[in-house]
Design an enzyme around this catalytic site. Structure first.
Site, PDB file in Angstrom:
ATOM      1  N   ASP A  88      11.018  45.628 -60.127  1.00 18.90           N
ATOM      2  CA  ASP A  88      12.331  46.029 -60.632  1.00 18.90           C
ATOM      3  C   ASP A  88      12.846  44.958 -61.589  1.00 18.90           C
ATOM      4  O   ASP A  88      12.842  43.774 -61.254  1.00 18.90           O
ATOM      5  CB  ASP A  88      13.330  46.208 -59.484  1.00 18.90           C
ATOM      6  CG  ASP A  88      14.603  46.839 -60.000  1.00 18.90           C
ATOM      7  OD1 ASP A  88      14.530  47.972 -60.507  1.00 18.90           O
ATOM      8  OD2 ASP A  88      15.664  46.204 -59.930  1.00 18.90           O
ATOM      9  N   ASP A 494      25.711  84.821 -81.706  1.00 22.16           N
ATOM     10  CA  ASP A 494      24.305  85.209 -81.871  1.00 22.16           C
ATOM     11  C   ASP A 494      24.206  86.734 -81.914  1.00 22.16           C
ATOM     12  O   ASP A 494      25.210  87.435 -81.690  1.00 22.16           O
ATOM     13  CB  ASP A 494      23.444  84.625 -80.726  1.00 22.16           C
ATOM     14  CG  ASP A 494      22.036  84.275 -81.216  1.00 22.16           C
ATOM     15  OD1 ASP A 494      21.456  85.086 -81.955  1.00 22.16           O
ATOM     16  OD2 ASP A 494      21.522  83.208 -80.854  1.00 22.16           O
ATOM     17  N   GLY A 520      27.119  88.916 -83.224  1.00 24.92           N
ATOM     18  CA  GLY A 520      27.183  89.203 -84.651  1.00 24.92           C
ATOM     19  C   GLY A 520      25.963  88.653 -85.362  1.00 24.92           C
ATOM     20  O   GLY A 520      25.168  87.929 -84.753  1.00 24.92           O
ATOM     21  N   ASP A 521      25.845  89.010 -86.645  1.00 27.70           N
ATOM     22  CA  ASP A 521      24.714  88.544 -87.449  1.00 27.70           C
ATOM     23  C   ASP A 521      25.292  87.560 -88.471  1.00 27.70           C
ATOM     24  O   ASP A 521      26.142  87.946 -89.280  1.00 27.70           O
ATOM     25  CB  ASP A 521      24.100  89.774 -88.147  1.00 27.70           C
ATOM     26  CG  ASP A 521      22.913  89.404 -89.021  1.00 27.70           C
ATOM     27  OD1 ASP A 521      22.851  88.237 -89.467  1.00 27.70           O
ATOM     28  OD2 ASP A 521      22.069  90.285 -89.264  1.00 27.70           O
ATOM     29  N   PHE A 522      24.854  86.310 -88.431  1.00 27.13           N
ATOM     30  CA  PHE A 522      25.526  85.325 -89.296  1.00 27.13           C
ATOM     31  C   PHE A 522      25.254  85.543 -90.778  1.00 27.13           C
ATOM     32  O   PHE A 522      25.918  84.957 -91.630  1.00 27.13           O
ATOM     33  CB  PHE A 522      25.284  83.878 -88.854  1.00 27.13           C
ATOM     34  CG  PHE A 522      23.860  83.442 -88.605  1.00 27.13           C
ATOM     35  CD1 PHE A 522      22.883  83.584 -89.566  1.00 27.13           C
ATOM     36  CD2 PHE A 522      23.526  82.839 -87.383  1.00 27.13           C
ATOM     37  CE1 PHE A 522      21.586  83.145 -89.333  1.00 27.13           C
ATOM     38  CE2 PHE A 522      22.227  82.405 -87.138  1.00 27.13           C
ATOM     39  CZ  PHE A 522      21.251  82.566 -88.120  1.00 27.13           C
ATOM     40  N   ARG A 537      18.197  74.314 -84.772  1.00 25.24           N
ATOM     41  CA  ARG A 537      16.923  75.007 -84.960  1.00 25.24           C
ATOM     42  C   ARG A 537      17.130  76.371 -85.631  1.00 25.24           C
ATOM     43  O   ARG A 537      16.484  77.351 -85.255  1.00 25.24           O
ATOM     44  CB  ARG A 537      16.209  75.200 -83.603  1.00 25.24           C
ATOM     45  CG  ARG A 537      15.524  73.919 -83.127  1.00 25.24           C
ATOM     46  CD  ARG A 537      15.152  73.995 -81.679  1.00 25.24           C
ATOM     47  NE  ARG A 537      14.114  74.972 -81.405  1.00 25.24           N
ATOM     48  CZ  ARG A 537      12.822  74.693 -81.327  1.00 25.24           C
ATOM     49  NH1 ARG A 537      12.392  73.487 -81.555  1.00 25.24           N
ATOM     50  NH2 ARG A 537      11.945  75.639 -81.027  1.00 25.24           N
TER      51      ARG A 537
HETATM   52  C1  TTP Z   1      14.901  43.958 -70.843  1.00 22.36           C
HETATM   53  C2  TTP Z   1      13.757  44.931 -71.006  1.00 22.36           C
HETATM   54  C3  TTP Z   1      13.477  45.877 -70.042  1.00 22.36           C
HETATM   55  N1  TTP Z   1      12.446  46.759 -70.210  1.00 22.36           N
HETATM   56  C4  TTP Z   1      12.155  47.795 -69.208  1.00 22.36           C
HETATM   57  C5  TTP Z   1      11.192  47.373 -68.106  1.00 22.36           C
HETATM   58  C6  TTP Z   1      11.458  48.428 -67.040  1.00 22.36           C
HETATM   59  O1  TTP Z   1      10.567  49.535 -67.277  1.00 22.36           O
HETATM   60  C7  TTP Z   1      12.883  48.861 -67.294  1.00 22.36           C
HETATM   61  C8  TTP Z   1      13.808  48.462 -66.154  1.00 22.36           C
HETATM   62  O2  TTP Z   1      13.850  49.486 -65.230  1.00 22.36           O
HETATM   63  P1  TTP Z   1      13.205  49.438 -63.788  1.00 22.36           P
HETATM   64  O3  TTP Z   1      14.132  50.166 -62.874  1.00 22.36           O
HETATM   65  O4  TTP Z   1      12.791  48.049 -63.430  1.00 22.36           O
HETATM   66  O5  TTP Z   1      11.853  50.257 -63.977  1.00 22.36           O
HETATM   67  P2  TTP Z   1      11.612  51.743 -64.462  1.00 22.36           P
HETATM   68  O6  TTP Z   1      12.798  52.618 -64.153  1.00 22.36           O
HETATM   69  O7  TTP Z   1      11.168  51.708 -65.903  1.00 22.36           O
HETATM   70  O8  TTP Z   1      10.373  52.198 -63.580  1.00 22.36           O
HETATM   71  P3  TTP Z   1      10.298  52.285 -61.967  1.00 22.36           P
HETATM   72  O9  TTP Z   1      11.711  52.211 -61.384  1.00 22.36           O
HETATM   73  O10 TTP Z   1       9.629  53.600 -61.704  1.00 22.36           O
HETATM   74  O11 TTP Z   1       9.470  51.109 -61.578  1.00 22.36           O
HETATM   75  O12 TTP Z   1      13.319  48.171 -68.471  1.00 22.36           O
HETATM   76  C9  TTP Z   1      11.662  46.718 -71.345  1.00 22.36           C
HETATM   77  O13 TTP Z   1      10.735  47.539 -71.492  1.00 22.36           O
HETATM   78  N2  TTP Z   1      11.910  45.767 -72.297  1.00 22.36           N
HETATM   79  C10 TTP Z   1      12.924  44.863 -72.190  1.00 22.36           C
HETATM   80  O14 TTP Z   1      13.094  44.026 -73.096  1.00 22.36           O
END
Ligand code: TTP
Length: 630
Positions: A88, A494, A520-522, A537
Site C-alpha cells: 500500500d 432522441d 424528435g429528429d435533430f 458520439r
Molecule cells: C505517488 C505515486 C503513486 N503511484 C501509485 C502506486 C499505487 O499503484 C497507487 C497507490 O494505491 P494503492 O492503494 O497502494 O494501490 P492500488 O490501488 O494501485 O492497487 P492495490 O490496492 O490493488 O494494491 O499509486 C504511482 O504509480 N506513482 C507515483 O508517483
C-alpha cells in the site's frame, strides 16, 4: 546485480501479488519474478487516527490486503498460495495521509497541498507465507515499509489543471505518477524511486534475504543486512537448499550481465545445476515458464495477426453468457458450464481455457471462475458492463468488418453487403427491428456509462442551468451530469423509437426528476431550448455536409453565451492514436462519418459562430470539446 539468489527462492513457490496496481506488476515482472495477480478486495478504510505514524497505516493496509487474498484463495478456491505479497502506497504531507483522489477536485486539493513542498511517500509491504494443515490456513506475516522524500516545484494553477485533465492522477496516491507526466512536477527525489511507483524492490529483496538466509552464528557479529548482500555473501549464507534448488546463476551466457538476467529481464534457470558449471546455455523462460524462441519473433505483428481470434473468443463467451453463469459462484468445471449453456464439453473447455489464458478467467484444478474485472465489465449486469457493446460488436460490427476491403476500395459503408439491405438512413438500419434496436441501445448505453464521469467532469459545467443532450439515447450521460451538477436540468433528445425504449436503462430514482426525455429528429424538428447543447458520439456518424446542417440549427437556437459540448474520440494531429484511427475505420464500414482531429472540429464549429474551442483529452474512450456562441 545480485538479486536472484533471493528471488530464486520463490521460483518453486506459488506466489500471489495481492494488488491490481499495474506498476507493482511491472516492477516485479521486470526482475523475472513469476506470480499470479489476485487483486485484494480489502477496502482501504482503516481509521487513520488510530495510527501513530502514517507508515503504520500503510503497513497495516498492506497486511490486510494480503490477508484477505490469502484467506479468499484458501476458502473460496481451495487453492492455498505459498506466498502472498500485499502493498500500500500513501503520500504524507503535514501529518496528513493522502491516498488516491476520488475525483478531479480531490486531485486538485491533493496536488495543491504538495505544490512547492517536500513530502514523504511510504509504501507498506506485507509478505505472507501460507501453509495448510488439516485444511486450516496457517500464515506467517513479515512486514516492512520504505520512505522516499519527494519535492514538487512551484506549479501554476493552469499546469495543475492540465495535469489533472490528463487523467493520470486518478489511480495514484497523492494524485500523481512520478514515472510518467508527474515526473515533470518533481524537483528532487531522495530515496528509492520504485518505492514512489508503488513497490520498494530493494528493501523487498533485503527482507527476502533476511527470511531465506538468516545470518548464521559465525557471521552474525560482523554482517548486518543494511544493503543487499553480494554474491559472495550469498554463497557464505547458503543454507544447503540452494544446491537442490533449480535456480542457478548463469555465468556462461554472453548476453547476460552479472545478474544472470537476459536483456528482456528473464532469469536463467536450469533443470540441472551442473549444466551451469559446464557453461551450457539454457533457454530463457518468459513469465509463463515457456522457453523463449531462439529466433527473434515479431511479437506485435503476431499479436495483430491473431487479434481477431481473441476478440471472437471474448464475443462468443459473452454471447453464450458464460461470464454470467460463472458470476457469484466458486470454481465451475467445463462440463457443468457446457451442460448449463447447452454446448459441447470439448468446445467449451477450449473456449474457457483460451479465456483463462487471456486473463478473463481464473483457472484452478477445481474449475473456472471470473476475475474481478470480468465481474465488473463482462457480466451483463456488471457495474460497468460492456456486454451490450460486445454483443453489438459480434452481431453487427464483425459482419461489417468482413467487408473492410470493399469499404476501403469504395470509400463507403458496407451495410448492404453485410446485411443484404440497401443502405438507407444510418439509424433506420438500426431501428428496423426491436431486437436490433435494443441491442444497439444497450451497446451505446454501455459506452456512455463507462465514459460519463470523465465527459461530465472534463470541464466545470456548474454555471449551466439547462442542457440538451442531442442523440442522448438512454440518458446515461444526462444522469451523470445531474448527479455532479445539482443545479442542472438535462433534456435528452432522441428519435421517437429510442425514447420509447429508454425505461429499461433508467437508474433507481434519486436525481431522475432533473432528466427529461423528448422525442424528435435533430435534423428536422425544433430543438429544445438550453444553455448547453451536448453532442456525444453524434458528429462522428455524419459527413461534413450533414454536420453543417446540424450545427447551423443549433447555432440558430443558441443565444450568445450558450455553449456546445462535444464528446468524441479526437484524432491527434499526427494521427498516431490507434484506438481513434480504428474507430474511424469502424465509421467507414457503417456510416458516412469519420473520426476527426481537434483542428477539424474547431474549423466546423467556427463556421457556425462557435469560438474559444477548448479540447480536453480525458484518457477515457471519449475526449471532450467545449466552445461558446459569440
Ligand atoms: C505517488 C505515486 C503513486 N503511484 C501509485 C502506486 C499505487 O499503484 C497507487 C497507490 O494505491 P494503492 O492503494 O497502494 O494501490 P492500488 O490501488 O494501485 O492497487 P492495490 O490496492 O490493488 O494494491 O499509486 C504511482 O504509480 N506513482 C507515483 O508517483
Amino acid at each position: 546485480m545480485v538479486l536472484h539468489p533471493v528471488l530464486g527462492k520463490l521460483v518453486s513457490k506459488r506466489v500471489v501479488l495481492a494488488s491490481a496496481s499495474p506498476r507493482r506488476q511491472e516492477i516485479l515482472t521486470n526482475v523475472g519474478l513469476r506470480f499470479e495477480v489476485v487483486p485484494s478486495w480489502f477496502k482501504e478504510t482503516l481509521e487513520k487516527s488510530y495510527f501513530a505514524a502514517p507508515y503504520e497505516y500503510a503497513v497495516e493496509t498492506a497486511k490486510q490486503k494480503a490477508l484477505e487474498v490469502a484467506n479468499r484463495m484458501h476458502v473460496k478456491h481451495l487453492r492455498t498460495p505459498d506466498v502472498v505479497i500485499g502493498a500500500d502506497t500513501i503520500v504524507s504531507v503535514d501529518e496528513q495521509i493522502l491516498e488516491k483522489p476520488v475525483d478531479k477536485q480531490d486531485a486538485y486539493r491533493m496536488l495543491s497541498r504538495l505544490n512547492g513542498k517536500e513530502h514523504s511517500v511510504f509504501t507498506g509491504v506485507a509478505i505472507i507465507h501460507c501453509s495448510s494443515k488439516d485444511n486450516q490456513l496457517e500464515m506467517e506475516v513479515t512486514d516492512f515499509y520504505e520512505e522516499t522524500k519527494v519535492k514538487f516545484s512551484d506549479l501554476s494553477e493552469d499546469l495543475l489543471w492540465e495535469y489533472i485533465h490528463s487523467g493520470e492522477p486518478m489511480d495514484k496516491a497523492g494524485g500523481y505518477g512520478i514515472q510518467a507526466l508527474g515526473g515533470m512536477l518533481v524537483e528532487y527525489v531522495h530515496g528509492d524511486f520504485l518505492n514512489v511507483m508503488g513497490f520498494p524492490l530493494n528493501h523487498f529483496c533485503k527482507k527476502l534475504a533476511e527470511l531465506y538466509y538468516p545470518p548464521s552464528k559465525h557471521n552474525v557479529q560482523h554482517k548486518k543486512y543494511d544493503s543487499i548482500p553480494s554474491v559472495d555473501t550469498f554463497e557464505n549464507l547458503s543454507d544447503g537448499e540452494s544446491e537442490s534448488s533449480n535456480f542457478t546463476e548463469h555465468k556462461g551466457a554472453s548476453n547476460s550481465d552479472s545478474s544472470g538476467m537476459c536483456s528482456s529481464g528473464s532469469i536463467y534457470y536450469s533443470e540441472n545445476s551442473s549444466s551451469v558449471r559446464t557453461g551450457f546455455m539454457v533457454p530463457l523462460e518468459n513469465q509463463n515458464g515457456v522457453p523463449e524462441s531462439a529466433t527473434k519473433l515479431p511479437s506485435k505483428i503476431l499479436e495483430l495477426m491473431d487479434g481477431f481470434r481473441a476478440s471472437k473468443a471474448l464475443f462468443v463467451a459473452s454471447k453464450l453468457k458464460m461470464f454470467d453463469h460463472l458470476k457469484n459462484k466458486g470454481p465451475v468445471k467445463a462440463v457443468d458450464i457446457a451442460n448449463e449453456v447447452g454446448t459441447s464439453v470439448c468446445g467449451t473447455e477450449r473456449l474457457l481455457d483460451a479465456c483463462a489464458a487471456l486473463g478473463l478467467l481464473e483457472k484452478t484444478p477445481q474449475g473456472y471462475s471470473n476475475t474481478d474485472s470480468t465481474n465488473t465489465y463482462l457480466t451483463s449486469d456488471g457495474e460497468y458492463s460492456l456486454h451490450g457493446y460486445i454483443i453489438h460488436s459480434n452481431d453487427h460490427l464483425w459482419p461489417l468488418f468482413t467487408y473492410l476491403e470493399s469499404a476501403v476500395k469504395e470509400g463507403s459503408r458496407q451495410n448492404h453487403r453485410a446485411f443484404g439491405k440497401k443502405a438507407e438512413d444510418l439509424f433506420k438500419d438500426y431501428y428496423h427491428s426491436q431486437e436490433v434496436k435494443q441491442r444497439f441501445m444497450a451497446a451505446m448505453h454501455s459506452i456512455a456509462h463507462l465514459t460519463a464521469r470523465d465527459v461530465a467532469t472534463a470541464f466545470d459545467l456548474s454555471r449551466f442551468k439547462s442542457a440538451c443532450d442531442l442523440g442522448g439515447c438512454t440518458g446515461a450521460l444526462a444522469h451523470e451530469l445531474v448527479q455532479i451538477y445539482p443545479n442542472l436540468k438535462v433534456t435528452v433528445f432522441d428519435l421517437p423509437e429510442v425514447i420509447a425504449n429508454t425505461s429499461y436503462f433508467q437508474p433507481p430514482a434519486q436525481h431522475t426528476a432533473r432528466v427529461t426525455f423528448v422525442s424528435g429528429d435533430f435534423f428536422k424538428d425544433n430543438l429544445p431550448e438550453a444553455d448547453l447543447y451536448i453532442l456525444s458520439r453524434v458528429l462522428h456518424d455524419w459527413s461534413d455536409e450533414k454536420i453543417h446542417v446540424l450545427l447551423s440549427k443549433i447555432s440558430a437556437v443558441c443565444k450568445p453565451g450558450c455553449e456546445i459540448l462535444l464528446a468524441e474520440m479526437v484524432l491527434d494531429d499526427e494521427k498516431k492514436r490507434s484506438t481513434a484511427l480504428l474507430q474511424s475505420l469502424n465509421m467507414l464500414v457503417q456510416t458516412e462519418g469519420k473520426e476527426r482531429s481537434g483542428s477539424e472540429y474547431r474549423a466546423l464549429l467556427q463556421q457556425h459562430g462557435f469560438t474559444n474551442v477548448k479540447i480536453r483529452v480525458t484518457g477515457n474512450l471519449l475526449d471532450v470539446i467545449l466552445c461558446i456562441k459569440t
